[in-house]
Design an enzyme around this catalytic site. Sequence first.
Site, short mmCIF file in Angstrom:
data_model
loop_
_atom_site.label_atom_id
_atom_site.label_comp_id
_atom_site.label_asym_id
_atom_site.label_seq_id
_atom_site.Cartn_x
_atom_site.Cartn_y
_atom_site.Cartn_z
CD GLU A 15 -2.55 -5.00 11.21
OE1 GLU A 15 -2.05 -6.02 10.71
OE2 GLU A 15 -2.83 -3.98 10.56
CE LYS A 16 -3.49 -7.34 21.79
NZ LYS A 16 -2.50 -6.35 21.29
CG PHE A 17 -8.47 -6.71 19.40
CD1 PHE A 17 -8.71 -7.89 20.09
CD2 PHE A 17 -7.82 -5.68 20.05
CE1 PHE A 17 -8.30 -8.04 21.42
CE2 PHE A 17 -7.41 -5.82 21.37
CZ PHE A 17 -7.65 -7.00 22.05
CG HIS A 18 -7.78 -7.01 11.00
ND1 HIS A 18 -8.26 -7.88 10.06
CD2 HIS A 18 -7.76 -5.79 10.42
CE1 HIS A 18 -8.51 -7.21 8.94
NE2 HIS A 18 -8.22 -5.93 9.13
CD GLU B 298 -3.99 -6.19 2.70
OE1 GLU B 298 -4.63 -5.49 3.51
OE2 GLU B 298 -2.77 -6.05 2.51
CD GLU C 112 -2.88 -1.17 2.37
OE1 GLU C 112 -2.53 -0.59 3.40
OE2 GLU C 112 -3.95 -1.80 2.28
#
Length: 669
Positions: free
Chosen positions: A358-361, A310, A154
């Site tokens: 990004e563990k809650f993604h 993605e 990106e």
Amino acid sequence: MTAATSWPRIAGLAYGGDYNPEQWPRETWDEDVRLMREAGVTLVSVGIFSWAMLEPREGEYDFAWMDDLLDLLHANGVAVDLGTPTVAPPAWFFATYPEARVVTRDGVTLGAGSRGMASHSHPAYQDASARIAGALARRYGDHPAVVMWHVHNEYGVPVGEDYSPAAVDAWRVWLRTRYVSLDALNAAWGTAFWGQRYGEWEHVGAPAAAPTTLNPAQRLDFARFTDDQLRACFSREKAAIREHADQPVTTNFMAHQSWNVDLWKWAALVDIVSDDHYLWSPDPDAHVLLALAADLTRSVAGGNPWILMEHSTSGVNWQGRNISKRPGEMRRNSLAHLGRGADAILFFQWRASRSGAEKFHSAMLPHAGTESRVWREVVELGGHLRDLADVRGSRVRADVAVLYDWESLWAQELDWRPSEDVQFRERMRAFYERLWRDHVTVDFAHPGHDLSAYKLVVAPASYLLTRDSAANLTRYVEAGGTLLVNFFSAIVDENDAVHDGGFGAPLKDALGLTVEEFLPMREGDTAAVRWTGGETVDLPVDVWQDHLALAGAETVAEYLSGPAAGKAAITRHEHGEGVGWYVGTRLDVDALATVMRAVYADAGVEISGLPATLEVVTRHGADADFVVAINHGDDAALLPVAGVNMLTGVETDGELEVPGGGVAVVRTA
Ligand code: GAL
């Protein structure tokens, strides 16, 4: 500009996501590939954030784990999109080259420990990134698992503009190349204003924080420079890969979600276009922007199939309120991308991370494991994509083009515009949504492109329009096209200078008018226009009214109230063989329906009477058409179509019922 064409060697539609196994013990990898097979995964992107693991010390490589990983994936029939890890340089890089860090507009030097902090203009970053890309290509160019390359991640996000000393040096070189003489630069930037004239190249700075607003032409050039620097980084890495490997090379775009890269230019550099898309949670109709982004991606790809690199299986982790997808929503999202030209459906990411930011993604394999709704939907989608293999390579056709120009966006978003309520994205969304609700499939186009194939061209926000592009649009109308231009268009040239002849002057022939004066409205004020084009109806407007100077155009709606009361609001002008429409005020999606009906009639664009919430797009193949239907409503909807629903195998002979929240893909003869 050439459009991307090569497709990686994978059968059918590709399915998978980002895979970051370095976050897990080796035993977990075996479980991963077993579950990938169960879900029908065929393609994963690896190595995107692995620089510190691949080159733990400068010049010292550790490829053993990557060797093992690629062999394992290959043995399990999963192809690899190999990332170059250059969005996240290792800690040693910043310790060794502290001057290669990005400096913000406000003079803050960005620290390490995150991602995207390196100055794209610093030679140490340029060399190190090309070196690691080349080293990977040398080692894996012939690896049978590797079917494509994924450079960086990106570009432009999270870092675009850079005001470090290295960037300022590069900026001066860029300006000398563009302008050759200081006189030319002074003229282009209008430096006579506020006594900004430059007498020495060394005195020209980057448009960093200043007491008040900066020279807008300088800022616009800095945006172009930034985009060019990012593209040069991509090209440098691509060249390093090409020395050893011949698979297609991509980088993941964020069409309509990031702003500082001009995708018309980028698409000419990649071998295959890929895009990332995330729903914007506060928007209950975020699927409309999804469709916009998908159409824009296909358009920059020149109509060729593209990769959805993605998206998310459920909620993301970086918005204020990360709304989880409802059952069936991920499938609707995936098939909407597919319907608009994606031949690969990938996610961020395969397995949810236990640690890190990004563990809650959400992920294909969530923290809850395989006993979960998300996993079941992931497996189901894999089955659907297998059933839809024949869709691969088919094309979307559109009769309508919407003009989209990143330079115009950059210019319009600078400071001190007549009204902060006039926004590129808002207008783009409003016109796109109108077309979407009317089931009109659109391409996007640059105003300088050949538009002759389109029956209708819509310009929701063309603030910056060069004389050449305006001449192109005028020729389009002369040759029989229908052009619709929204207010605050054709205002400035490529230097953000008001057009000679006044607002709208370059389109005077096509539209039969210019704009004498802008009449922006107070926040919250509303007014109305009376539409008399066939039926007579009053339509609400707000934000803006133009005082038009008519030069041949006929008035189709007049202001009933507001600063331009009694004057023309919406006009129609026959020019050559075609028609130029102009809308001088802000109409919302509902009010636009009346205007668009008349415009469609002029252009010969047919609209269907399908429910607005039933999204329908057709992909045309060599032997068959594929009608992709997505029901965003709660109630079942009827679609007139004959053929076989490829998701169920059921044949329909004229009318298909698409359940509320459901999807269908019908192969017609
Ligand atoms: C993307 C990014 C991924 C991941 C994802 C989370 O923008 O490319 O690496 O961070 O966002 O939504």
